[in-house]
Enzyme design. Structure first.
Site, PDB file in Angstrom:
ATOM      1  CG  HIS A  24      -1.736   1.286   1.429  1.00 42.19           C
ATOM      2  ND1 HIS A  24      -3.047   1.120   1.094  1.00 42.19           N
ATOM      3  CD2 HIS A  24      -1.516   2.603   1.912  1.00 42.19           C
ATOM      4  CE1 HIS A  24      -3.845   2.488   1.215  1.00 42.19           C
ATOM      5  NE2 HIS A  24      -2.589   3.278   1.705  1.00 42.19           N
ATOM      6  CD  GLU A  25       1.991   3.903   3.429  1.00 38.66           C
ATOM      7  OE1 GLU A  25       2.392   4.780   3.006  1.00 38.66           O
ATOM      8  OE2 GLU A  25       1.109   4.181   4.049  1.00 38.66           O
ATOM      9  CG  HIS A  28       0.248   6.037  -1.003  1.00 41.01           C
ATOM     10  ND1 HIS A  28      -0.806   6.578  -1.683  1.00 41.01           N
ATOM     11  CD2 HIS A  28       0.135   5.662   0.021  1.00 41.01           C
ATOM     12  CE1 HIS A  28      -1.802   6.290  -0.826  1.00 41.01           C
ATOM     13  NE2 HIS A  28      -1.209   5.563   0.315  1.00 41.01           N
TER      14      HIS A  28
END
Length: 216
Positions: A24-25, A28
């Site tokens: 998820h990170e 980004h």
């Protein structure tokens, strides 16, 4: 004394949760990089090495406490990937900023769908390895859906609030921007209130619906 199946279950939980929150990170930072922001790459945060992403509280302590307490869902977070959103907006406009904000959520939902497509092949395991794969896929569905839905909540600093902010800025909905700015200092308090009260049942309802859909 733990059995082999207990150990397999714990390992599958840990791995699926780490893949969900670390990926998820990374997404980004990766999407920001595609729009010319090299901040995350320069900091070594586009690496799949989990050590550079682990947050002692969000990646280890919170999931462990939730597991021990028998919570219906586990969730956590990794160290936020640094992003220079001004560079992103300069190169791609507010649409690019929205894409960066929703990159992690998009990753989580795609991973959950992919896992749900493979899961039926392992829902009746004939070996310990197949049991591990089946559990890993099942927990990948659950945790990615929970993280995806959770991060769409419109409370700062969650991704949903950031996406809403950039959409409001693009369409010049200043009252929305002002509202998000006002609640930002108490965003974490609002999250705790929602999670620790019956409100969580309502806010997590979409997650339960999606999990049931993907597991059937």
């Amino acid at each position: 004394m733990w059995s082999e199946l207990d150990i397999v279950k714990i390992v599958s939980i840990v791995l699926s949760l780490m893949v969900a929150i670390i990926g998820h990170e990374i997404m980004h930072g990766y999407v920001a990089y595609r729009y010319g922001d090299t901040t995350a790459k320069a900091a070594g945060r586009l690496s799949i090495n989990p050590i550079v992403h682990i947050d002692p509280v969000g990646t280890i302590l919170v999931p462990a406490l939730l597991y021990i307490s028998g919570a219906p869902f586990l969730f956590g977070w990794a160290k936020p990937v640094p992003v220079n959103i001004r560079t992103v907006i300069y190169n791609g406009g507010y649409k690019a900023a929205v894409a960066v904000a929703l990159a992690g959520v998009t990753y989580n939902f795609i991973l959950a769908v992919v896992a749900s497509m493979i899961f039926p092949m392992f829902d009746r395991p004939h070996s310990l390895f197949e049991a591990f794969v089946g559990l890993f896929l099942m927990y990948s569905i659950v945790y990615n859906v929970v993280l995806g839905v959770f991060n769409l909540w419109p409370f700062p600093p969650l991704d949903g609030s950031q996406a809403l902010r950039y959409i409001a800025m693009q369409f010049r909905w200043q009252p929305v921007v002002d509202l998000l700015n006002r609640i930002e200092p108490v965003g974490m308090i609002l999250l705790i209130v929602v999670i620790a009260t019956p409100l969580s049942e309502w806010f997590f309802m979409p997650a339960r619906w999606l999990i049931d859909l993907l597991l059937t």
